[in-house]
Design a protein around this motif. Structure first.
Motif, short mmCIF file in Angstrom:
data_model
loop_
_atom_site.label_atom_id
_atom_site.label_comp_id
_atom_site.label_asym_id
_atom_site.label_seq_id
_atom_site.Cartn_x
_atom_site.Cartn_y
_atom_site.Cartn_z
N PRO A 1 0.85 -1.20 0.00
CA PRO A 1 0.00 0.00 0.00
C PRO A 1 0.88 1.24 0.00
CG PRO A 1 0.06 -0.97 2.19
CD PRO A 1 0.85 -1.88 1.29
N MET A 2 0.50 2.25 -0.75
CA MET A 2 1.28 3.48 -0.83
C MET A 2 0.41 4.62 -1.34
SD MET A 2 3.81 2.24 -3.95
CE MET A 2 4.65 1.14 -2.87
N SER A 3 0.97 5.79 -1.35
CA SER A 3 0.32 6.97 -1.91
C SER A 3 1.11 7.43 -3.13
CB SER A 3 0.28 8.11 -0.89
OG SER A 3 -0.48 7.76 0.22
N PHE A 4 0.39 8.01 -4.09
CA PHE A 4 1.07 8.59 -5.25
C PHE A 4 1.03 10.10 -5.11
CE2 PHE A 4 1.12 10.56 -9.40
CZ PHE A 4 2.30 10.05 -9.89
N LEU A 5 2.18 10.73 -5.32
CA LEU A 5 2.27 12.18 -5.21
C LEU A 5 2.97 12.76 -6.43
CD1 LEU A 5 3.40 12.21 -1.49
CD2 LEU A 5 1.15 12.84 -2.35
N THR A 6 2.39 13.81 -7.01
CA THR A 6 3.05 14.47 -8.14
C THR A 6 4.20 15.34 -7.65
OG1 THR A 6 1.43 16.26 -8.04
CG2 THR A 6 1.01 14.48 -9.62
N ARG A 7 4.15 15.74 -6.37
CA ARG A 7 5.25 16.50 -5.74
C ARG A 7 5.34 16.05 -4.28
NH1 ARG A 7 5.62 21.04 -2.52
NH2 ARG A 7 7.60 22.15 -2.69
N HIS A 8 6.52 15.59 -3.89
CA HIS A 8 6.74 15.13 -2.52
C HIS A 8 8.04 15.73 -2.01
CE1 HIS A 8 6.99 12.58 1.00
NE2 HIS A 8 8.16 12.13 0.61
N VAL A 9 7.98 16.35 -0.83
CA VAL A 9 9.18 16.91 -0.21
C VAL A 9 9.54 15.99 0.96
CG1 VAL A 9 10.18 18.88 0.98
CG2 VAL A 9 8.56 19.25 -0.88
N ARG A 10 10.73 15.40 0.88
CA ARG A 10 11.18 14.49 1.93
C ARG A 10 11.46 15.27 3.21
NH1 ARG A 10 15.59 10.37 0.11
NH2 ARG A 10 16.76 12.27 -0.25
N GLY A 11 10.88 14.79 4.30
CA GLY A 11 10.99 15.48 5.57
C GLY A 11 12.39 15.51 6.16
N THR A 12 13.21 14.54 5.83
CA THR A 12 14.53 14.46 6.45
C THR A 12 15.52 15.49 5.90
OG1 THR A 12 15.18 12.74 4.87
CG2 THR A 12 14.32 12.02 7.01
N ASP A 13 15.39 15.83 4.61
CA ASP A 13 16.37 16.76 4.03
C ASP A 13 15.76 17.83 3.13
OD1 ASP A 13 15.67 15.28 1.80
OD2 ASP A 13 17.64 14.39 1.51
N GLY A 14 14.44 17.83 2.99
CA GLY A 14 13.78 18.85 2.17
C GLY A 14 13.91 18.64 0.67
N ARG A 15 14.48 17.51 0.26
CA ARG A 15 14.64 17.24 -1.17
C ARG A 15 13.27 17.00 -1.81
NH1 ARG A 15 18.03 12.31 -3.89
NH2 ARG A 15 17.57 12.88 -6.03
N GLU A 16 13.08 17.53 -3.00
CA GLU A 16 11.80 17.41 -3.71
C GLU A 16 11.84 16.30 -4.75
OE1 GLU A 16 9.45 20.13 -6.87
OE2 GLU A 16 9.86 21.10 -4.95
N PHE A 17 10.76 15.53 -4.81
CA PHE A 17 10.62 14.45 -5.79
C PHE A 17 9.33 14.65 -6.56
CE2 PHE A 17 13.12 12.92 -2.27
CZ PHE A 17 14.17 12.28 -2.88
#
Length: 114
Positions: A42-58
């Motif tokens: 199970p997971m979520s799909f995101l068109t924009r995701h900012v990783r909480g640990t380092d602020g990197r955007e995916f």
């Protein structure tokens, strides 16, 4: 109850932003024969995701409950999502998630169906 899922090739189409989905993930545990796997998570799909640990955007990524980020058809040495399906509806409901005041009546109705 019986549920039928429609699996969609991640190379052909992607889910709507923020959707909860099941992702078919392929990868390798370690180098060597017999280390390949293909599993549904199970997971979520995101068109924009900012990783909480380092602020990197995916962009256009699948994120599981452990915050692992996976991409459609990743490189052979990385875990990637090959197929996805929208989560099935809850028992006796038309939606796959409910929140707030709608939960208790839905649960009562579902237990009445079982």
């Amino acid at each position: 109850m019986t549920v039928v899922l429609q699996w969609i090739d991640a190379g052909d189409d992607l889910p709507e932003n923020g959707s909860g989905v099941l992702g078919a993930v392929s990868g390798r545990y370690a180098k060597g024969p017999g280390s390949a796997f293909w599993v549904v998570l199970p997971m979520s799909f995101l068109t924009r995701h900012v990783r909480g640990t380092d602020g990197r955007e995916f962009r256009d990524c699948f994120v599981d409950r452990g915050s692992v980020i996976r991409f459609p058809y990743a490189a052979p040495d990385r875990e990637g999502v090959t197929h996805w399906a929208y989560l099935p509806p809850l028992p006796g409901a038309a939606r796959n998630h409910l929140v707030g005041h709608t939960v208790a009546p839905a649960l009562q109705a579902a237990f009445g169906l079982l």
